[in-house]
Scaffold this motif. Structure first.
Motif, mmCIF file in Angstrom:
data_model
loop_
_atom_site.group_PDB
_atom_site.id
_atom_site.type_symbol
_atom_site.label_atom_id
_atom_site.label_comp_id
_atom_site.label_asym_id
_atom_site.label_seq_id
_atom_site.Cartn_x
_atom_site.Cartn_y
_atom_site.Cartn_z
ATOM 1 N N UNK A 163 0.797 -1.269 0.022
ATOM 2 C CA UNK A 163 0.140 0.062 -0.047
ATOM 3 C C UNK A 163 0.946 1.126 0.036
ATOM 4 N N UNK A 164 0.497 2.229 -0.889
ATOM 5 C CA UNK A 164 1.105 3.550 -0.945
ATOM 6 C C UNK A 164 0.123 4.385 -0.460
ATOM 7 N N UNK A 217 -7.195 8.760 -11.469
ATOM 8 C CA UNK A 217 -6.903 8.373 -12.835
ATOM 9 C C UNK A 217 -5.340 8.820 -13.093
ATOM 10 N N UNK A 218 -5.033 9.720 -12.772
ATOM 11 C CA UNK A 218 -3.793 10.426 -12.626
ATOM 12 C C UNK A 218 -2.835 9.665 -12.104
ATOM 13 N N UNK A 266 -3.385 -2.753 -7.952
ATOM 14 C CA UNK A 266 -4.579 -3.490 -7.879
ATOM 15 C C UNK A 266 -5.932 -2.754 -7.328
ATOM 16 N N UNK A 267 -5.627 -2.073 -6.717
ATOM 17 C CA UNK A 267 -6.760 -1.158 -6.254
ATOM 18 C C UNK A 267 -6.179 0.245 -5.990
ATOM 19 N N UNK A 325 -7.864 4.269 -4.647
ATOM 20 C CA UNK A 325 -8.915 5.070 -4.001
ATOM 21 C C UNK A 325 -8.218 6.348 -3.679
ATOM 22 N N UNK A 326 -9.193 7.491 -3.196
ATOM 23 C CA UNK A 326 -8.644 8.418 -2.895
ATOM 24 C C UNK A 326 -7.582 8.340 -1.708
ATOM 25 N N UNK A 327 -6.328 9.072 -2.001
ATOM 26 C CA UNK A 327 -5.431 8.840 -0.780
ATOM 27 C C UNK A 327 -4.695 7.535 -0.841
ATOM 28 N N UNK A 328 -4.788 6.412 -1.529
ATOM 29 C CA UNK A 328 -4.192 5.134 -1.436
ATOM 30 C C UNK A 328 -4.222 4.235 -2.656
#
Length: 187
Positions: A2-3, A15-16, A29-30, A32-35
């Protein structure tokens, strides 16, 4: 792996940031906002490249646990206010607490200490930005906007709007001053 990434506030940001990872050969792999989650960790060289690309686009990798949590609080608030088209009838503190699985008093204290503003004031600023957006695009009446954002009355919304912007909602619609980017709201 996770980053955690600061300043992701919308679908376009997702998207960016996703494209940055793909360009480095690490498709998420996944995301979302912030991760962002990847299948395996980036090498130190790729991580440095990612950091440079993200910084150039106005994002920032977060490695500090408290900063990550504050960014998650912001993302939950932004999602709650900006990405719901129907009124959500729940207390903000309950909503935040349930999404982050942490005590609200702790989250509130950490947020204030880190950001220099209370969660409540941050929420008000985000709501006002959402009101500006809805007024700009003439999507809803002021009464509908007040209902959607959980205001008790149009008068209360108008008073808070004027306190923050210096304009009434009607004056704002006539003048249309520039909106504040979401990652700078409340700063």
């Amino acid at each position: 792996m996770h980053y955690y990434i600061k300043n992701m506030v919308c679908d376009r940001c997702i998207l960016i940031v996703g494209q940055c990872f793909e360009q480095l050969g690490h498709p998420p792999l996944g995301i979302s906002l912030g991760e962002v989650e990847t299948a395996f960790p980036l090498s130190p060289q790729r991580l440095a490249e990612l950091e440079n690309r993200l910084t150039g686009l106005g994002f920032e990798l977060i490695d500090d646990t408290k900063t990550r949590l504050v960014e998650k609080i912001k993302n939950v608030i932004i999602g709650f206010i900006h990405h719901h088209d129907t009124p959500v009838k729940v207390n903000h503190s309950t909503y935040i607490e349930s999404h982050l699985h942490k005590d609200y008093a702790y989250l509130s204290s950490l947020f204030s200490e880190t950001e220099g503003i209370t969660i409540e004031k941050y929420i008000i600023h985000q709501k006002i930005e959402r009101v500006k957006e809805l007024l700009t695009y003439h999507e809803l009446s002021l009464s509908q906007i007040a209902d959607q954002l959980g205001y008790a009355s149009v008068a209360y919304l108008s008073g808070q709007f004027k306190k923050i912007t210096g304009l009434t909602p009607t004056q704002f619609k006539q003048q249309r001053p520039p909106r504040t980017p979401l990652d700078r709201v409340g700063s």
